[in-house]
Scaffold this motif. Structure first.
Motif, PDB file in Angstrom:
ATOM      1  N   ARG A  71       0.726  -1.134   0.004  1.00 18.08           N
ATOM      2  CA  ARG A  71      -0.082   0.149  -0.087  1.00 18.08           C
ATOM      3  C   ARG A  71       0.910   1.221  -0.029  1.00 18.08           C
ATOM      4  NH1 ARG A  71      -3.645  -2.513   4.824  1.00 18.08           N
ATOM      5  NH2 ARG A  71      -4.578  -4.125   3.687  1.00 18.08           N
ATOM      6  N   VAL A  72       1.941   1.341   0.884  1.00 19.04           N
ATOM      7  CA  VAL A  72       2.796   2.509   0.776  1.00 19.04           C
ATOM      8  C   VAL A  72       3.475   2.634  -0.624  1.00 19.04           C
ATOM      9  CG1 VAL A  72       4.969   3.327   1.797  1.00 19.04           C
ATOM     10  CG2 VAL A  72       3.314   1.993   3.180  1.00 19.04           C
ATOM     11  N   LEU A  73       3.781   1.398  -1.259  1.00 20.38           N
ATOM     12  CA  LEU A  73       4.523   1.575  -2.664  1.00 20.38           C
ATOM     13  C   LEU A  73       3.373   2.339  -3.481  1.00 20.38           C
ATOM     14  CD1 LEU A  73       6.734   0.821  -4.400  1.00 20.38           C
ATOM     15  CD2 LEU A  73       5.808  -1.461  -4.703  1.00 20.38           C
ATOM     16  N   ILE A  74       2.070   1.527  -3.283  1.00 22.92           N
ATOM     17  CA  ILE A  74       1.382   2.287  -4.294  1.00 22.92           C
ATOM     18  C   ILE A  74       0.982   3.694  -4.416  1.00 22.92           C
ATOM     19  CG2 ILE A  74      -1.183   2.378  -5.110  1.00 22.92           C
ATOM     20  CD1 ILE A  74      -0.996  -1.052  -4.429  1.00 22.92           C
ATOM     21  N   GLY A  75       0.735   4.088  -2.765  1.00 27.73           N
ATOM     22  CA  GLY A  75       0.625   5.547  -2.700  1.00 27.73           C
ATOM     23  C   GLY A  75       2.199   6.195  -3.051  1.00 27.73           C
ATOM     24  N   MET A  76       3.107   5.867  -3.024  1.00 22.66           N
ATOM     25  CA  MET A  76       4.369   6.651  -3.053  1.00 22.66           C
ATOM     26  C   MET A  76       4.262   6.689  -4.771  1.00 22.66           C
ATOM     27  SD  MET A  76       5.920   8.029  -0.849  1.00 22.66           S
ATOM     28  CE  MET A  76       6.822   8.845  -2.078  1.00 22.66           C
ATOM     29  N   ALA A  77       3.884   5.511  -5.444  1.00 21.16           N
ATOM     30  CA  ALA A  77       3.922   5.469  -6.905  1.00 21.16           C
ATOM     31  C   ALA A  77       2.786   6.504  -7.470  1.00 21.16           C
ATOM     32  CB  ALA A  77       3.879   4.036  -7.544  1.00 21.16           C
ATOM     33  N   THR A  78       1.772   6.548  -6.796  1.00 18.11           N
ATOM     34  CA  THR A  78       0.747   7.697  -7.341  1.00 18.11           C
ATOM     35  C   THR A  78       1.184   8.930  -7.277  1.00 18.11           C
ATOM     36  OG1 THR A  78      -0.899   5.978  -6.629  1.00 18.11           O
ATOM     37  CG2 THR A  78      -1.529   8.276  -6.961  1.00 18.11           C
ATOM     38  N   GLU A  82       1.707  11.707 -10.116  1.00 18.96           N
ATOM     39  CA  GLU A  82       1.105  12.882 -10.334  1.00 18.96           C
ATOM     40  C   GLU A  82       2.118  14.057 -10.261  1.00 18.96           C
ATOM     41  OE1 GLU A  82      -3.203  11.406  -7.662  1.00 18.96           O
ATOM     42  OE2 GLU A  82      -1.394  12.583  -6.627  1.00 18.96           O
ATOM     43  N   HIS A  83       3.157  14.051  -9.889  1.00 21.22           N
ATOM     44  CA  HIS A  83       4.270  14.955 -10.093  1.00 21.22           C
ATOM     45  C   HIS A  83       4.773  14.934 -11.105  1.00 21.22           C
ATOM     46  CE1 HIS A  83       3.628  15.485  -5.599  1.00 21.22           C
ATOM     47  NE2 HIS A  83       3.833  16.677  -5.949  1.00 21.22           N
ATOM     48  N   GLU A  84       4.326  14.004 -12.219  1.00 17.60           N
ATOM     49  CA  GLU A  84       5.039  13.746 -13.460  1.00 17.60           C
ATOM     50  C   GLU A  84       6.344  13.431 -13.430  1.00 17.60           C
ATOM     51  OE1 GLU A  84       4.076  17.443 -15.864  1.00 17.60           O
ATOM     52  OE2 GLU A  84       2.121  16.794 -15.826  1.00 17.60           O
ATOM     53  N   LEU A  85       6.813  12.512 -12.255  1.00 13.71           N
ATOM     54  CA  LEU A  85       8.465  12.123 -12.414  1.00 13.71           C
ATOM     55  C   LEU A  85       8.587  10.684 -12.993  1.00 13.71           C
ATOM     56  CD1 LEU A  85       8.842  12.956  -8.723  1.00 13.71           C
ATOM     57  CD2 LEU A  85       9.487  14.271 -10.606  1.00 13.71           C
ATOM     58  N   LEU A  86       7.356  10.123 -12.981  1.00 14.34           N
ATOM     59  CA  LEU A  86       7.303   8.740 -13.663  1.00 14.34           C
ATOM     60  C   LEU A  86       6.014   8.676 -14.404  1.00 14.34           C
ATOM     61  CD1 LEU A  86       7.964   6.360 -10.600  1.00 14.34           C
ATOM     62  CD2 LEU A  86       9.409   6.856 -12.715  1.00 14.34           C
ATOM     63  N   ARG A  87       5.857   8.097 -15.458  1.00 13.64           N
ATOM     64  CA  ARG A  87       4.542   7.469 -16.088  1.00 13.64           C
ATOM     65  C   ARG A  87       3.921   6.339 -15.622  1.00 13.64           C
ATOM     66  NH1 ARG A  87       7.318   8.362 -20.822  1.00 13.64           N
ATOM     67  NH2 ARG A  87       6.834   6.252 -21.473  1.00 13.64           N
ATOM     68  N   HIS A  88       2.641   5.868 -15.722  1.00 14.63           N
ATOM     69  CA  HIS A  88       2.063   4.902 -15.322  1.00 14.63           C
ATOM     70  C   HIS A  88       2.506   3.617 -16.227  1.00 14.63           C
ATOM     71  CE1 HIS A  88      -2.011   2.675 -13.807  1.00 14.63           C
ATOM     72  NE2 HIS A  88      -0.852   1.906 -13.156  1.00 14.63           N
ATOM     73  N   ASP A  89       2.575   3.796 -17.388  1.00 19.57           N
ATOM     74  CA  ASP A  89       2.860   2.859 -18.425  1.00 19.57           C
ATOM     75  C   ASP A  89       4.417   2.359 -18.220  1.00 19.57           C
ATOM     76  OD1 ASP A  89       3.952   5.421 -19.446  1.00 19.57           O
ATOM     77  OD2 ASP A  89       4.117   4.258 -21.346  1.00 19.57           O
TER      78      ASP A  89
END
Length: 207
Positions: A71-78, A82-89
């Motif tokens: 859950r922490v990992l999902i939250g951090m990845a989100t 959202e800060h456009e540091l990574l893309r979901h794909d």
């Protein structure tokens, strides 16, 4: 928000699993979720409140099938997406393909601090406002609408309903409120009580 994370006092989940050791981590990858949070905090991309709300926003299906550090990992990845540091794909490609890495749904509006909120002293009776904001809240659902007594006052801190949503956050006292167990749950008959820390904006004088 009244999300799946707010399950305090809920029935039907059975007994808590027995803790068989005192180890903080059980897989090599788990500490890195905290490393990601600390690095993000240095850049202003993460606060306790925004991190908590990112976890609260996880869909009920994904929340219940994930462990704590997942859950922490999902939250951090989100937050990173959202800060456009990574893309979901990009995350899904590394995790195994489309649908392999869930993120929390988009953040909604926060809850504003009450600018004319009442102030209390130790011994005052209070009632918790029966509100269900769509944004971050630190008022557990099981005490909404319940009456209690102020037993302590903590120094002022940023109001989480604003802090989690990256708006200018007011400073409020947190009150330590004691509730009789029978006030929270009608079947409690043993004279027990529960103390909940609640920000001033969550409280009113009783009618």
């Amino acid at each position: 928000m009244d999300g799946i994370a707010d399950i305090g006092g809920k029935q039907g989940f059975g007994r808590m699993p027995e803790q068989r050791d005192n180890l903080p981590f059980h897989h090599d990858w788990e500490p890195f979720t905290y490393v990601a949070a600390l690095l993000a905090a240095e850049k202003g991309w993460w606060t306790f409140d925004s991190g908590r709300h990112a976890i609260e926003r996880i869909s009920p299906r994904d929340y219940m099938r994930a462990g704590y550090f997942e859950r922490v990992l999902i939250g951090m990845a989100t937050l990173y997406v959202e800060h456009e540091l990574l893309r979901h794909d990009e995350l899904e490609e590394r995790a195994g393909g489309e649908g392999s890495f869930p993120l929390s749904p988009a953040i909604g509006p926060g809850q504003a601090s009450r600018r004319h909120r009442p102030e209390f002293k130790v011994g005052d009776k209070v009632v918790v406002r029966n509100e269900s904001p769509t944004g971050h809240s630190r008022a557990p659902r099981y005490c909404h609408g319940k009456r209690g007594e102020i037993v302590g006052i903590a120094p002022k801190a940023h109001f989480p309903g604003e802090m989690a949503h990256k708006v200018d956050a007011a400073h409020e006292h947190t009150y330590h409120v004691r509730f009789e167990g029978s006030e929270l749950w009608s079947e409690v008959k043993d004279g027990s009580s529960v103390v909940v820390d609640l920000f001033a904006s969550y409280l009113d004088p009783p009618n």
